[in-house]
Design a protein around this motif. Structure first.
Motif, short mmCIF file in Angstrom:
data_model
loop_
_atom_site.label_atom_id
_atom_site.label_comp_id
_atom_site.label_asym_id
_atom_site.label_seq_id
_atom_site.Cartn_x
_atom_site.Cartn_y
_atom_site.Cartn_z
N PHE A 300 -29.05 -15.50 -24.20
CA PHE A 300 -28.72 -15.46 -22.79
C PHE A 300 -30.03 -15.44 -21.98
O PHE A 300 -30.69 -14.41 -21.91
CB PHE A 300 -27.92 -14.21 -22.45
N PRO A 301 -30.42 -16.54 -21.39
CA PRO A 301 -31.68 -16.56 -20.63
C PRO A 301 -31.54 -15.82 -19.32
O PRO A 301 -30.46 -15.75 -18.73
CB PRO A 301 -31.91 -18.05 -20.39
N GLN A 305 -30.21 -20.99 -13.82
CA GLN A 305 -29.29 -21.93 -14.47
C GLN A 305 -28.39 -21.21 -15.49
O GLN A 305 -27.21 -21.56 -15.63
CB GLN A 305 -30.04 -23.07 -15.14
N GLY A 306 -28.93 -20.21 -16.17
CA GLY A 306 -28.11 -19.44 -17.10
C GLY A 306 -27.01 -18.69 -16.38
O GLY A 306 -25.85 -18.68 -16.82
N HIS A 333 -26.67 -24.26 -21.97
CA HIS A 333 -27.26 -25.59 -22.12
C HIS A 333 -28.56 -25.61 -21.32
O HIS A 333 -28.54 -25.51 -20.08
CB HIS A 333 -26.30 -26.66 -21.61
N ASP A 334 -29.66 -25.73 -22.02
CA ASP A 334 -30.98 -25.69 -21.39
C ASP A 334 -31.24 -26.99 -20.64
O ASP A 334 -31.39 -28.06 -21.25
CB ASP A 334 -32.06 -25.46 -22.46
N THR A 349 -40.51 -29.63 -16.47
CA THR A 349 -40.09 -30.09 -17.80
C THR A 349 -38.58 -29.99 -17.81
O THR A 349 -38.01 -28.96 -18.16
CB THR A 349 -40.70 -29.23 -18.92
N ALA A 350 -37.93 -31.05 -17.39
CA ALA A 350 -36.47 -31.01 -17.21
C ALA A 350 -35.93 -32.42 -17.05
O ALA A 350 -36.66 -33.34 -16.65
CB ALA A 350 -36.11 -30.17 -15.97
N TYR A 351 -34.66 -32.56 -17.37
CA TYR A 351 -33.97 -33.83 -17.16
C TYR A 351 -34.70 -35.00 -17.81
O TYR A 351 -34.74 -36.12 -17.27
CB TYR A 351 -33.76 -34.09 -15.66
#
Length: 390
Positions: A300-301, A305-306, A333-334, A349-351
């Motif tokens: 669980f971050p 977004q978490g 889902h990261d 650092t995404a998408y």
């Protein structure tokens, strides 16, 4: 309302951060007229990843912290500005500091975290936190004093080299224009220990560019009005280094905002141990969302977004529970990570992209404004962004 029927009472969401508000929005969309009540002790929702841009005046208050009353009117839920002091889980009732009592059918606890000043002498009296708009105003006043007074010659100390500490260090450095030094302190052996390697590398370069001094393997033992006592984990003799400071911002520890209530559901721990459906075994009609949750089997971050993903799952499960249908297991889902690294700069650092610099800053802002609650707020933010590009 029938007090013996747990489907007749409203669904109550306690805490309007990312998790709570995401739950409310998903419930309103699918609940088919069930009363949805959001309770928060603040008047405004805070889009915390953009607080740094509010600090630097790159964004306006309405973009970062819209009023719950506005969101409630647009989205169709009920907002109560109250502080909950007690939850009677057996009678399915919340009680506020003003004496207001409200029965619920299902309850969502998403109260979030606040700065933890406990355990270090002098912190509460002399340190700044960054958990709400009042904290932001205090830091903004400190920056103003540094820029407009000759009394501030000592370094600004920031404790905690996670995302909050690093983003603050870069942004404040640009705002004071190197007038004073900035020290970044962390007990760990590296900054941004849980971040993506690309973002960490770009953050290190951003800190180096601004000559921000980093103390890794160090922690603050105590604070007074003039200096803080710094100890190194690598020093076997535990020698204390005194650092005179112009200000101390504490981002190193967090604790649940409504500590007593969270403790009552968590056996005295700072996190509530939930099952795969975001419940506890004792009360299946209570769900827990966001930073106050933990699970021994699933990661669980502690992130926006978490919390949002947990909110969507919780809304689905509440409606399934009311219909007697199978609940959905929460799976994180990261989607990646975005960092603000000074005025007009960011790292992403995404998408499927890795990008840093001014373009990353613009993309980061665009992605966040698309996540703003409510269509009119999203459109207004998009218009403000497009206007600023002209």
């Amino acid at each position: 309302m029938d007090l013996n029927n747990w489907q007749s009472e409203p669904i109550v969401v306690l805490g309007g951060g990312f998790g709570g508000l995401s739950t409310v929005m998903a419930l309103v969309e699918k609940s088919n007229g069930i009363p949805i009540i959001l309770i928060d002790q603040s008047a405004r929702f805070i889009f915390k990843p953009l607080l740094y841009e509010l600090l630097s005046d790159e964004l306006q208050l309405w973009e970062v912290a819209p009023k719950y009353s506005f969101l409630a009117s647009e989205l169709g839920f009920i907002f109560l500005k109250e502080t909950v002091v007690e939850i009677d889980a057996f009678k399915r009732k919340v009680i506020t500091s003003s004496g207001f009592e409200l029965n619920y059918s299902q309850l969502v606890m998403s109260t979030g975290l606040t700065t933890d000043f406990d355990g270090t002498k002098g912190l509460k009296e002399y340190a700044y936190g960054l958990s709400n708009l009042k904290d932001l105003v205090k830091i903004k006043k400190l920056i103003y004093k540094i820029n407009n007074s000759s009394d501030y010659d000592y370094p600004l100390v920031i404790s905690g080299a996670g995302p909050t500490g690093v983003e603050l260090a870069c942004k404040i450095s640009d705002l004071v224009n190197h007038k004073i030094k900035i020290y970044l302190i962390d007990k760990g052996d590296k900054i941004l220990s849980k971040s993506k390697s690309f973002n960490r590398e770009k953050a290190i370069k951003a800190l180096e560019k601004r000559n921000i001094k980093i103390y890794l393997g160090h922690f603050i033992k105590s604070v007074n009005s003039n200096y803080c006592e710094l100890i190194s984990d690598y020093d076997e003799d535990n020698n204390i280094q005194n650092i005179n400071y112009s200000g101390l911002i504490w981002t190193a520890r967090l604790k649940p905002s409504l500590l007593d209530i969270v403790y009552s559901f968590s056996n005295g721990m700072n996190r509530v141990q939930v099952n795969e459906f975001l419940q506890i075994e004792e009360f299946k009609n209570i769900f827990f969302v966001g930073d106050i949750t933990t699970n021994i089997n699933t990661f669980f971050p502690s992130s926006a977004q978490g919390a949002m993903q947990q909110g969507f799952t919780t809304a689905h499960n509440i409606l399934s529970l009311r219909k007697g249908e199978q609940l959905q297991t929460f799976e994180f889902h990261d989607l990646g990570e975005m960092l603000s690294l000074g005025i007009g700069n960011a790292s992403i650092t995404a998408y499927g992209m890795t990008l840093a610099g001014p373009l990353a800053f613009e993309i980061r802002r665009l992605i966040y404004l698309m996540r703003m609650p409510g269509l009119s707020l999203t459109l207004k933010s998009a218009g403000s962004w497009l206007f600023s590009k002209k």
